[in-house]
Write a protein that holds these residues in place. Sequence first.
Motif, PDB file in Angstrom:
ATOM      1  N   HIS A 132      38.412  53.258  38.817  1.00  0.00           N
ATOM      2  CA  HIS A 132      37.865  51.696  38.887  1.00  0.00           C
ATOM      3  C   HIS A 132      38.396  50.762  40.024  1.00  0.00           C
ATOM      4  O   HIS A 132      38.115  49.796  39.925  1.00  0.00           O
ATOM      5  CB  HIS A 132      38.372  50.961  37.539  1.00  0.00           C
ATOM      6  CG  HIS A 132      37.640  51.310  36.311  1.00  0.00           C
ATOM      7  ND1 HIS A 132      38.161  51.225  35.090  1.00  0.00           N
ATOM      8  CD2 HIS A 132      36.440  52.012  36.026  1.00  0.00           C
ATOM      9  CE1 HIS A 132      37.084  51.814  34.179  1.00  0.00           C
ATOM     10  NE2 HIS A 132      35.983  51.902  34.756  1.00  0.00           N
ATOM     11  N   VAL A 133      39.202  51.608  41.026  1.00  0.00           N
ATOM     12  CA  VAL A 133      39.542  50.931  42.120  1.00  0.00           C
ATOM     13  C   VAL A 133      38.565  50.113  43.005  1.00  0.00           C
ATOM     14  O   VAL A 133      38.914  48.828  43.157  1.00  0.00           O
ATOM     15  CB  VAL A 133      40.460  51.734  43.162  1.00  0.00           C
ATOM     16  CG1 VAL A 133      40.712  51.107  44.394  1.00  0.00           C
ATOM     17  CG2 VAL A 133      41.705  52.091  42.485  1.00  0.00           C
ATOM     18  N   GLU A 134      37.316  50.778  42.980  1.00  0.00           N
ATOM     19  CA  GLU A 134      36.159  50.137  43.725  1.00  0.00           C
ATOM     20  C   GLU A 134      35.735  48.623  42.654  1.00  0.00           C
ATOM     21  O   GLU A 134      35.568  47.708  43.435  1.00  0.00           O
ATOM     22  CB  GLU A 134      35.152  50.903  43.974  1.00  0.00           C
ATOM     23  CG  GLU A 134      33.961  50.266  44.836  1.00  0.00           C
ATOM     24  CD  GLU A 134      32.980  51.138  45.453  1.00  0.00           C
ATOM     25  OE1 GLU A 134      31.703  50.750  45.694  1.00  0.00           O
ATOM     26  OE2 GLU A 134      33.283  52.503  45.289  1.00  0.00           O
ATOM     27  N   ALA A 135      35.558  48.935  41.543  1.00  0.00           N
ATOM     28  CA  ALA A 135      35.075  48.077  40.642  1.00  0.00           C
ATOM     29  C   ALA A 135      36.234  46.915  40.586  1.00  0.00           C
ATOM     30  O   ALA A 135      35.639  45.751  40.506  1.00  0.00           O
ATOM     31  CB  ALA A 135      34.923  48.464  39.254  1.00  0.00           C
ATOM     32  N   LEU A 181      38.937  34.803  45.418  1.00  0.00           N
ATOM     33  CA  LEU A 181      39.192  35.933  44.776  1.00  0.00           C
ATOM     34  C   LEU A 181      38.998  36.989  45.588  1.00  0.00           C
ATOM     35  O   LEU A 181      38.091  37.399  46.443  1.00  0.00           O
ATOM     36  CB  LEU A 181      37.930  35.870  43.807  1.00  0.00           C
ATOM     37  CG  LEU A 181      38.075  36.999  42.716  1.00  0.00           C
ATOM     38  CD1 LEU A 181      39.122  36.940  42.014  1.00  0.00           C
ATOM     39  CD2 LEU A 181      36.537  37.100  42.267  1.00  0.00           C
ATOM     40  N   VAL A 182      40.245  37.971  45.648  1.00  0.00           N
ATOM     41  CA  VAL A 182      40.266  39.270  46.345  1.00  0.00           C
ATOM     42  C   VAL A 182      40.313  40.298  45.446  1.00  0.00           C
ATOM     43  O   VAL A 182      39.931  41.422  45.945  1.00  0.00           O
ATOM     44  CB  VAL A 182      41.657  39.093  47.263  1.00  0.00           C
ATOM     45  CG1 VAL A 182      41.326  38.109  48.260  1.00  0.00           C
ATOM     46  CG2 VAL A 182      42.681  38.976  46.434  1.00  0.00           C
ATOM     47  N   ALA A 183      40.557  40.185  44.087  1.00  0.00           N
ATOM     48  CA  ALA A 183      40.429  41.248  43.125  1.00  0.00           C
ATOM     49  C   ALA A 183      40.398  40.891  41.910  1.00  0.00           C
ATOM     50  O   ALA A 183      40.686  39.724  41.678  1.00  0.00           O
ATOM     51  CB  ALA A 183      41.505  42.325  43.504  1.00  0.00           C
ATOM     52  N   ALA A 184      40.064  41.557  40.916  1.00  0.00           N
ATOM     53  CA  ALA A 184      39.842  41.297  39.489  1.00  0.00           C
ATOM     54  C   ALA A 184      40.432  42.772  38.706  1.00  0.00           C
ATOM     55  O   ALA A 184      39.471  43.586  38.908  1.00  0.00           O
ATOM     56  CB  ALA A 184      38.747  40.665  39.171  1.00  0.00           C
ATOM     57  N   ALA A 185      41.218  42.755  37.786  1.00  0.00           N
ATOM     58  CA  ALA A 185      41.265  43.745  36.866  1.00  0.00           C
ATOM     59  C   ALA A 185      41.754  43.445  35.485  1.00  0.00           C
ATOM     60  O   ALA A 185      42.524  42.625  35.191  1.00  0.00           O
ATOM     61  CB  ALA A 185      42.491  44.636  37.466  1.00  0.00           C
ATOM     62  N   GLY A 186      40.970  43.992  34.639  1.00  0.00           N
ATOM     63  CA  GLY A 186      41.233  43.621  33.195  1.00  0.00           C
ATOM     64  C   GLY A 186      40.953  42.031  33.006  1.00  0.00           C
ATOM     65  O   GLY A 186      39.969  41.545  33.430  1.00  0.00           O
ATOM     66  N   PRO A 187      42.049  41.109  32.409  1.00  0.00           N
ATOM     67  CA  PRO A 187      41.570  39.609  32.488  1.00  0.00           C
ATOM     68  C   PRO A 187      42.344  38.943  33.449  1.00  0.00           C
ATOM     69  O   PRO A 187      42.131  37.815  33.669  1.00  0.00           O
ATOM     70  CB  PRO A 187      42.469  39.363  31.300  1.00  0.00           C
ATOM     71  CG  PRO A 187      43.847  40.488  31.201  1.00  0.00           C
ATOM     72  CD  PRO A 187      43.188  41.402  31.821  1.00  0.00           C
ATOM     73  N   ASP A 188      42.590  39.804  34.706  1.00  0.00           N
ATOM     74  CA  ASP A 188      43.536  39.219  35.693  1.00  0.00           C
ATOM     75  C   ASP A 188      42.461  38.866  36.822  1.00  0.00           C
ATOM     76  O   ASP A 188      41.551  39.702  37.274  1.00  0.00           O
ATOM     77  CB  ASP A 188      44.416  39.997  36.365  1.00  0.00           C
ATOM     78  CG  ASP A 188      45.558  40.032  35.321  1.00  0.00           C
ATOM     79  OD1 ASP A 188      45.821  39.287  34.427  1.00  0.00           O
ATOM     80  OD2 ASP A 188      46.481  41.011  35.154  1.00  0.00           O
ATOM     81  N   LEU A 189      42.567  37.717  37.628  1.00  0.00           N
ATOM     82  CA  LEU A 189      41.995  37.352  38.884  1.00  0.00           C
ATOM     83  C   LEU A 189      43.033  37.405  40.283  1.00  0.00           C
ATOM     84  O   LEU A 189      44.335  36.640  39.751  1.00  0.00           O
ATOM     85  CB  LEU A 189      41.292  35.873  38.739  1.00  0.00           C
ATOM     86  CG  LEU A 189      40.099  35.810  37.808  1.00  0.00           C
ATOM     87  CD1 LEU A 189      39.671  34.259  38.056  1.00  0.00           C
ATOM     88  CD2 LEU A 189      39.333  36.859  38.020  1.00  0.00           C
TER      89      LEU A 189
END
Length: 293
Positions: free
Chosen positions: A208-211, A237-245
Motif C-alpha cells: 500500500h505504499v503507493e496508495a 496533503l503529502v500522504a495518508a495512511a489509515g486515519p492519518d493525514l
Amino acid sequence: MAQAWRCSGLRWPAEGPVLAWEGGRSSALTWGKRVAFGVAGGKGGVRTCVGARGNACPPGAAVPARSTGARCEECARLDRAHSVAADTLADDPRPYRVYLAWFGPGMTKVGITAVQRGPARLLEQGAVCFSWLGRGPLMAARRTEELLRAALRVPDRIPYADKRAVRAVLPAGEGERAAELAGLHARAVALAGWPESLAREPFHPVDHVEAFGLKGVPPAVGEVGELVAGGAVSGELVAAAGPDLHLATAKGVLVLDTRLLTGWGLLPGDGREFTVPVRVVRDRTAAAQDGLF
C-alpha cells in the motif's frame, strides 16, 4: 457566520481516500491538496458525542478532545455491543478472511475482516503490506486468529503512534517490505489446529505504499494531540495512511489523526495557520515487537 460541517471520518474507497461528512457528502483527497479548516466547536464550544449505530447521542454529551472514539461511555458501549471485535455476532452468516498485516519492521498483526469488505479494513488500519491467510465462517476465522496470535506471538492490534513512527524509514523495495510477512505466512499455514471449515489461502502480498503516498515522504516532526475551539489547521496533503493525514506545514510535516475531527463543528479555512496542540512523534524506529500485548 459560515456553516459548520461535521466530519464522520476518513474513508478508503477504491478510487482513493475521502473525508466523509455527516449528511452523506464526501471530499476527495489528492496529493498536494490543501487541507484547511477552523474549529467551531459543538454545543457551547466543546466536542460532543457522535452517537452509536447511526443514532444521535440523546443528551449530546461532551467528550474529551483527545479521544479518538468521540463517544460517551453509553454510546461507546452500545456501539461495541454490535461489533465483530466484541464477539457478539457469532451467528453472522457472512464469510470472513484472516489476514496478516505489516506496518513496519517488527510490527505485524493478525486480524479478520468480512470478505465483502475486500482490503478496506487493511487500508483503514494503515497496513503498509498484507496477505490473506484463510477464508471461512466467522467463528472459524476467530478461532484461527487466536491460534495464530499464540503460535506466532503476534498481536491483534498495534498502537497508531507506533505505526506513525516508522513510516518515513520503511524499506525501499516491495520485496523487502513483504519479507517478514512471507516468513510468518509460511509458519502460519503449516500449523496444526486450523478449523476444518477455514480454507488456507496462498501467500500473495499486497503493498500500500503507493496508495498511501508514502514513497519519499518526509519524516513527520509532530502529530496533532487534540483540536480546540477556535483553533485552525492548514497544510498540503503529502500522504495518508489509515486515519492519518500527513500535512506539509511551515513547521514541517505534521500528522493529523482524522478520528480527532469527529464531534467538532468545522469551518472552511483559507489561511495557513496551524494553531492546535502538537506533540513530538514518538521514536520507535529501533524497537522490536514485544510479542503479545
